[in-house]
Scaffold this motif. Structure first.
Motif, mmCIF file in Angstrom:
data_model
loop_
_atom_site.group_PDB
_atom_site.id
_atom_site.type_symbol
_atom_site.label_atom_id
_atom_site.label_comp_id
_atom_site.label_asym_id
_atom_site.label_seq_id
_atom_site.Cartn_x
_atom_site.Cartn_y
_atom_site.Cartn_z
ATOM 1 N N ALA A 1 41.439 36.006 44.718
ATOM 2 C CA ALA A 1 42.298 36.997 45.769
ATOM 3 C C ALA A 1 41.615 38.125 46.520
ATOM 4 N N ALA A 2 40.542 38.720 45.763
ATOM 5 C CA ALA A 2 40.078 39.942 46.326
ATOM 6 C C ALA A 2 39.466 39.616 47.659
ATOM 7 N N ASP A 3 38.421 38.341 47.570
ATOM 8 C CA ASP A 3 37.899 37.818 48.801
ATOM 9 C C ASP A 3 38.806 37.569 49.953
ATOM 10 N N THR A 4 39.898 36.935 49.530
ATOM 11 C CA THR A 4 40.951 36.398 50.569
ATOM 12 C C THR A 4 41.511 37.663 51.271
ATOM 13 N N ALA A 5 41.731 38.989 50.311
ATOM 14 C CA ALA A 5 42.433 39.904 50.912
ATOM 15 C C ALA A 5 41.260 40.863 51.904
ATOM 16 N N ALA A 6 40.056 40.687 51.306
ATOM 17 C CA ALA A 6 39.184 41.447 52.182
ATOM 18 C C ALA A 6 39.056 40.583 53.630
ATOM 19 N N ALA A 7 38.702 39.439 53.437
ATOM 20 C CA ALA A 7 38.625 38.672 54.923
ATOM 21 C C ALA A 7 39.958 38.963 55.728
ATOM 22 N N ALA A 8 41.044 39.030 55.012
ATOM 23 C CA ALA A 8 42.509 39.254 55.972
ATOM 24 C C ALA A 8 42.366 40.701 56.675
#
Length: 407
Positions: free
Chosen positions: A26-33
């Motif tokens: 979730a953290a990676d996805t949020a950072a990419a977003a």
């Protein structure tokens, strides 16, 4: 594995497998977003078109492309489009020189006068090492009255490295060789000539044999003309003459009406994609893609291209605060809020790039922007910087910076 390409004005990242979907925390996805949102904001506030590629070494790179809505009529940007990477070429030139140092065909303490007799003023006191780290005392020909019309595409003459060195001024204020860092494209024009003389091969041939061919970089080449080789390329833009004069005010006094040659676009922008970059040669002539180019710095820093001794020499830096840290032998050390990265920046009419790797060459990031002078305007510069910083932090696996870019 197929990599997803994100297009258009959406503010969220792609969710396709292999980009920023399945297999990501979730953290990676949020950072990419967040990076995707910053890319769109940068595009809408002056960067115009942006390609970002982040490889964190986990086999799931993030790729995205964003652009201002009006630019879609010219070209829909894709993450795999070709791009002029400008002065990132200097790291290639430096690598080739250091390979010859390792083979004892060139010495870092050889003088320019020994290698290029009579070609460079003060050459008896300027060494190969000094050319590589920009402490030669040579100024830059880039904004001189003789060369500026060629930079902007108004003058179509062909420049040889010898002619560029002939119009290169003294550094201002003057400095003795080895004394002060001052970035100059003239240093790398001289290094290209030294390489060709030492090896008996043309620079394009050397690059293909020793770098792009060795690393399988099939989308990378040294530009020798205004046109592009096959494949889609990013459309580059610069401000019109009025905006350009305002941007450079206090830096260089442009004559009235001096601006970039090319079709007018969206009121106060010029399409500069057809301006001939071949003059930049060993200092900045390479064309590549984000994915293709990232193979180079990761291979370099991980030790594939140079023996340990030469890599250590390359990473020995002089103070260069204007570059964000230090400058080695064709390699920038940039100290960011999330850690130190290594690589280079590049800029040609219509094209600006920042491409970095971590200290071990396991991770890399590329941010390609479809304007160079345009991101020197305050709002554009602020948002572009925020994007680069966020992309670097994501690459390093560090928390995203909390600063909010300008609207």
């Amino acid at each position: 594995m197929a990599l997803a390409t994100c297009l258009g004005a959406a503010l969220v990242s792609c969710s396709d497998a292999g980009s920023d979907g399945a297999g990501r925390s979730a953290a990676d996805t949020a950072a990419a977003a967040r990076v995707a949102g910053l890319a769109q904001k940068a595009a809408d506030t002056g960067s115009l078109g942006v390609i970002v590629r982040i490889d964190s070494g986990d086999g799931k790179p993030v790729e995205l492309a964003r652009q201002a809505a009006w630019t879609e009529d010219d070209h829909r940007i894709a993450a795999g489009d070709r791009f002029r990477v400008g002065s990132n070429t200097k790291t290639v030139t430096a690598t080739l020189v250091l390979q010859q140092v390792a083979d004892k065909r060139i010495g870092l303490d050889d003088t320019v006068e020994q290698r290029l007799p009579g070609l460079v003023k003060g050459g008896k006191d300027i060494t190969v090492r000094i050319l590589l780290n920009h402490t030669s005392g040579l100024g830059d020909f880039l904004l001189t009255p003789q060369f500026l019309p060629s930079l902007t595409g108004q003058d179509k003459r062909a420049w040889t490295p010898q002619k560029l060195l002939a119009v290169t001024p003294e550094q201002a204020p003057p400095a003795e060789p080895g004394e002060t860092y001052s970035y100059s494209n003239a240093n790398y024009e001289a290094l290209g000539l030294i390489l060709e003389k030492a090896t008996g091969s043309g620079l394009a041939e050397l690059i293909k044999k020793k770098i792009t061919g060795a690393l399988g970089m099939k989308d990378s080449y040294l530009a020798t003309k205004a046109g592009w080789n096959t494949g889609q390329h990013v459309t580059g833009y610069e401000p019109d003459a009025e905006r350009l004069k305002a941007i450079l005010s206090g830096t260089v006094d442009l004559p009235e009406g001096v601006g970039f040659a090319g079709p007018e676009r969206s009121g106060d922008n010029i399409d500069t994609s057809a301006i001939d970059p071949s003059w930049s040669w060993a200092a900045g002539g390479m064309v590549s893609t984000a994915h293709d180019w990232q193979r180079f710095p990761t291979a370099l820093i991980s030790g594939e291209l140079l023996p340990k001794a030469q890599l250590e020499q390359m990473r020995t830096t002089v103070d260069a605060p204007e570059e964000g840290g230090g400058y080695g032998l064709g390699l920038m050390r940039v100290d960011t809020t999330c850690g130190t990265v290594w690589g280079h920046t590049g800029g040609l009419p219509g094209y600006s790039s920042e491409i970095y790797t971590d200290a071990n060459g396991r991770r890399s990031v590329a941010v390609l922007t479809s304007t160079n002078f345009g991101i020197k305007e305050k709002k554009a510069a602020t948002n572009n910087k925020a994007l680069v910083e966020a992309a670097i932090c994501h690459m390093l696996g560090k928390p995203q910076p909390s600063d909010s870019p300008a609207g």
